[in-house]
Scaffold this active site. Structure first.
Site, PDB file in Angstrom:
ATOM      1  N   LYS A 103     -11.426  -4.634  -7.002  1.00 21.28           N
ATOM      2  CA  LYS A 103     -11.747  -3.284  -6.575  1.00 21.28           C
ATOM      3  C   LYS A 103     -12.799  -2.762  -7.018  1.00 21.28           C
ATOM      4  CE  LYS A 103      -7.502  -3.858  -4.930  1.00 21.28           C
ATOM      5  NZ  LYS A 103      -7.212  -5.400  -5.365  1.00 21.28           N
TER       6      LYS A 103
HETATM    7  C1  LIG Z   1      -3.670  -2.065  -0.599  1.00 19.63           C
HETATM    8  C2  LIG Z   1      -3.152  -2.683  -1.924  1.00 19.63           C
HETATM    9  N1  LIG Z   1      -2.273  -2.191  -2.630  1.00 19.63           N
HETATM   10  C3  LIG Z   1      -1.887  -2.549  -3.734  1.00 19.63           C
HETATM   11  C4  LIG Z   1      -2.554  -3.593  -4.569  1.00 19.63           C
HETATM   12  C5  LIG Z   1      -1.958  -4.076  -5.893  1.00 19.63           C
HETATM   13  O1  LIG Z   1      -2.794  -3.836  -6.769  1.00 19.63           O
HETATM   14  P1  LIG Z   1      -2.802  -5.071  -8.044  1.00 19.63           P
HETATM   15  O2  LIG Z   1      -3.380  -6.361  -7.403  1.00 19.63           O
HETATM   16  O3  LIG Z   1      -3.613  -4.270  -9.183  1.00 19.63           O
HETATM   17  O4  LIG Z   1      -1.437  -5.213  -8.438  1.00 19.63           O
HETATM   18  C6  LIG Z   1      -3.681  -4.149  -3.788  1.00 19.63           C
HETATM   19  C7  LIG Z   1      -4.639  -4.822  -4.411  1.00 19.63           C
HETATM   20  O5  LIG Z   1      -4.477  -6.096  -5.037  1.00 19.63           O
HETATM   21  C8  LIG Z   1      -4.153  -3.804  -2.643  1.00 19.63           C
HETATM   22  O6  LIG Z   1      -5.206  -4.056  -2.031  1.00 19.63           O
END
Ligand SMILES: Cc1ncc(COP(=O)(O)O)c(C=O)c1O
Length: 424
Positions: free
Chosen positions: A207
């Site tokens: 990110k």
């Molecule tokens: C669109 C989206 N929502 C939610 C997430 C969830 O984030 P995390 O991996 O930090 O749990 C991600 C990324 O991985 C994502 O790309």
């Protein structure tokens, strides 16, 4: 260009670049002295827990306050991941068994898993050419059981929020923005995540800024924020800021544990200070790349609801056919310009959510999963969204890192031009 320069590297020609481009880990490859100093400070304090320790440094609170300020939200809550942020945010909205939540057919599967984890039913809708939720099909997905709409700001760019919010308002529905992939991005001059009742962010390694794993929840609504705080911390309110804000005897809530560690928050504090520089760099690279490839026959650059708000994390264009897109991405990668067609891999598209395909969703409209009397059609099928499939299969993605040099961006342009000339 020489003959071997013109021949695709895929076919034995000389690649445009000797080395691959930097991968799409913007904040991650910028980890340096600031992060080290922050983490060391926490380690030396021996106080790794947000609520107490011998010499607390209060890094989690510092990250929350800084994030709220930068994003322009009244409240921010740090949690363990973007998925955790979605679960906490949905729980704060009261989403639970039998509720329906509208989600786009293109997102990272975490958006959907968060809904299902709370016992609710994800109802999928098509995306449009912006690769975000198509607001024109939203209304048809709403039923008496719908409680929330979750637009997802994919690949650095915001969904069409004005249109989505208008539909939500007409139906009295909450909007929760999944801004995991567009941390720091804008829409019409305001940061993404501040338009819905709740905004959710990820600080995972891919990110804009990263703590390895981590997430943030923001809201302007103090009552929702309190519910988020309670849900993320075993039902309790241990955030000092809330002491003065919540009325005596506010409703209790059962919660679990999504608390962020002080070590994670320490990295986040340093990364947050770099966010706008990162976005400025990526946007400049994208503008240069777009100038270079605009006008190339056969390419359509991803149209965005608000191009000014894009973080610039990804350059995306579509080509006339899925076959051409697959070959285009392979050919670019062989030129050492890493590219992909994400429809084909991973769990970014409803089509590949195998754990959800043909399941019987728990729903007020229908019966629960595995219900013997199930008669409805709220299952998810491969091929159910041919428009989404068609759009994504033709879309070629290239990640843009803030540390690229202008010459790297020029290589992207050269490689795209070379491949387009050869295969389109
Ligand atoms: C669109 C989206 N929502 C939610 C997430 C969830 O984030 P995390 O991996 O930090 O749990 C991600 C990324 O991985 C994502 O790309």
């Amino acid at each position: 260009m020489s003959d071997s320069g013109r021949r695709l590297a895929l076919d034995g020609g000389t690649p445009v670049r000797r080395e691959p481009l930097l991968p799409g880990w913007p904040g991650g490859l910028l980890i340096g002295d600031a992060e080290k100093a922050q983490v060391l400070e926490v380690l030396e304090s021996q106080s790794l827990y947000r609520h107490y320790g011998p010499r607390p440094r209060r890094k989690t609170a510092e990250l929350e306050q800084g994030f709220a300020r930068v994003i322009g939200a009244r409240h921010a809550l740090a949690v363990t991941s973007g998925t955790g942020a979605l679960i906490v945010g949905l729980a704060a909205l009261g989403v639970g068994p039998g509720d329906e939540v509208v989600v786009p057919a293109y997102t990272w599967v975490a958006t959907v898993n968060a809904v299902v984890t709370l016992g609710a039913v994800p109802v999928f809708v098509d995306i449009d050419e912006s690769l975000t939720m198509d607001p024109t099909v939203l209304e048809a997905a709403i039923t008496p059981a719908t409680v929330a709409i979750v637009p997802v700001h994919m690949r650095g760019a915001g969904a069409d929020l004005a249109a989505i919010l208008a539909v939500a308002e007409r139906h009295g529905l909450a909007v929760l923005e999944d801004a995991a992939q567009a941390v720091g991005g804008h829409y019409r001059g305001r940061r993404l995540g501040t338009f819905g009742k709740i905004g959710c962010f990820s600080l995972q390694y891919h990110k804009t800024i990263t703590t390895g794993e981590g997430g943030m929840v923001v809201s302007d609504d103090t009552a929702l924020y309190e519910r988020a705080v309670r849900y993320h911390d075993q039902g309790s309110v241990r955030v000092e800021e809330l002491d003065e804000l919540i009325p005596e005897g506010s409703p209790l809530l059962i919660g679990v544990n999504y608390r962020m560690s002080e070590l994670t928050a320490a990295v986040g504090v340093a990364q947050l200070g770099k966010m706008d520089w990162i976005i400025g760099q990526m946007r400049a690279h994208k503008a240069r790349a777009v100038r270079g490839i605009r006008g190339t026959a056969g390419l359509t650059i991803r149209p965005l609801p608000d191009p000014e708000g894009d973080t610039g994390a990804t350059l995306i264009f579509s080509v006339p056919t899925p076959e051409a897109a697959t070959r285009f991405a392979q050919a670019l990668t062989a030129e050492n310009v890493r590219a992909s067609v994400p429809w084909t891999s991973g769990q970014h598209v409803y089509y590949h959510f195998d754990q959800l395909i043909e399941r019987r969703f728990l729903s007020r409209r229908h019966c629960a999963w595995e219900c013997p009397h199930y008669q409805g059609k709220a299952t998810l099928r491969k091929g159910q969204f041919p428009r989404t499939d068609e759009i994504l299969r033709r879309a070629v993605h290239i990640d843009l890192h803030p540390l690229l040099a202008e010459s790297d961006v020029d290589d992207i342009v050269t490689a795209v031009d070379k491949v387009a000339t050869a295969i389109l």
